[in-house]
Design a protein around this motif. Structure first.
Motif, short mmCIF file in Angstrom:
data_model
loop_
_atom_site.label_atom_id
_atom_site.label_comp_id
_atom_site.label_asym_id
_atom_site.label_seq_id
_atom_site.Cartn_x
_atom_site.Cartn_y
_atom_site.Cartn_z
N ASP A 127 0.79 -1.24 0.00
CA ASP A 127 0.00 0.00 0.00
C ASP A 127 0.82 1.29 0.00
O ASP A 127 0.25 2.37 -0.05
N VAL A 128 2.15 1.20 0.09
CA VAL A 128 2.97 2.42 0.08
C VAL A 128 3.29 2.79 -1.36
O VAL A 128 3.76 1.96 -2.15
N ASP A 129 3.04 4.04 -1.70
CA ASP A 129 3.29 4.54 -3.05
C ASP A 129 4.75 5.00 -3.15
O ASP A 129 5.05 6.18 -3.01
N TRP A 130 5.65 4.04 -3.40
CA TRP A 130 7.07 4.36 -3.47
C TRP A 130 7.44 5.09 -4.75
O TRP A 130 8.44 5.77 -4.82
N GLY A 131 6.63 4.90 -5.79
CA GLY A 131 7.01 5.44 -7.09
C GLY A 131 8.07 4.55 -7.73
O GLY A 131 8.30 3.41 -7.31
N GLU A 132 8.75 5.08 -8.75
CA GLU A 132 9.83 4.35 -9.41
C GLU A 132 11.09 4.44 -8.54
O GLU A 132 11.56 5.54 -8.26
N ILE A 133 11.61 3.29 -8.12
CA ILE A 133 12.79 3.31 -7.25
C ILE A 133 13.89 2.41 -7.82
O ILE A 133 13.62 1.46 -8.55
N ASP A 134 15.13 2.76 -7.49
CA ASP A 134 16.28 1.96 -7.91
C ASP A 134 16.66 0.93 -6.84
O ASP A 134 17.11 -0.16 -7.16
N TYR A 135 16.50 1.32 -5.58
CA TYR A 135 16.86 0.44 -4.47
C TYR A 135 15.77 0.47 -3.41
O TYR A 135 15.28 1.55 -3.04
N LEU A 136 15.40 -0.71 -2.91
CA LEU A 136 14.56 -0.82 -1.72
C LEU A 136 15.45 -1.43 -0.63
O LEU A 136 15.87 -2.59 -0.74
#
Length: 233
Positions: free
Chosen positions: A74-83
């Protein structure tokens, strides 16, 4: 673009260390919005959901697992390179849950932190064994509090003596990479307490140099991992 997910449900320290205490999570049409330290660094933690930093989270496993699943879904991280996922010590519900829920995402691997003394290494060997059992790749091990370098005389003292050879010996025995050693520096603790970037506050510290080398090695590992995956596809 980096996302930092704190799944230490009972001891969420990331908001304090990132200077985000008192921040709130906002709900939008696309889900929970992370709290941003910088434009390229978003953070999510149960600490943002507590009314006070001193509130105790007294939950059994299923409720912890439900929140971790919610953070991922449910978290809107968007486009990410690293989690980057910060876990509590040990091999319990949180670790099993995150490995299970992200299994389809092909996790790059785990970075395991230890200190030099045998009491710490005993736990870390269990964590390495856990990773092997759940088929989680190990990027490598970091030895934290690895000696103290006096800022005046530059001599090094072993505050936590590596009586059994420390992380280096353990990594050799278990065929795991040693990513680096971070020496003790009182400024690290001060920066964490104040929610400031240690790398910015102490750019000339030997610990800063060590951190940068470790980060570079992790990035190189991840790049190689993705390259190999693309070749397979």
């Amino acid at each position: 673009q980096v996302a930092l997910l704190d799944i230490d449900i009972c001891g969420p320290s990331i908001p304090k260390m990132m200077g985000l205490e008192g921040e709130q999570v906002h709900q939008s049409g696309s889900g929970w919005s992370p709290v941003y330290v910088e434009e390229n660094l978003g953070v999510m933690s149960v600490g943002f959901l507590l009314s006070s930093p001193d509130d105790a989270v007294i939950w059994r496993g299923p409720k912890k697992n439900g929140l971790i699943k919610q953070f991922l879904r449910d978290v809107d991280w968007g486009e990410i390179d690293y989690l980057i996922v910060d876990t509590p010590p040990g091999t319990s519900d949180e670790h099993l849950s995150i490995v299970q829920y992200l299994s389809a995402a092909h996790i790059d691997g785990a970075v395991i932190i230890t200190t030099p003394q045998e009491v710490s290494l005993q736990d870390v060997r269990k964590e390495i064994n856990f990773c092997h059992k759940v088929k989680l790749p190990i990027i490598g091990v970091v030895e934290n509090m690895s000696g103290f370098i006096c800022p005046k005389c530059k001599n090094e003292s072993q505050i936590f003596p590596p009586t059994t050879g420390g992380a280096e010996k353990m990594c050799q025995n278990l065929n795991v990479s040693l990513l680096g050693k971070v020496p003790l520096d009182p400024q690290i603790g001060r920066s964490c307490d104040k929610g400031q970037s240690f790398l910015s506050e102490a750019p000339e510290s030997p610990a800063t140099s060590s951190y940068r080398n470790i980060i570079q090695r992790i990035q190189e590992y991840c790049d190689q991992h993705h390259f190999q995956e693309e070749k397979i596809i």
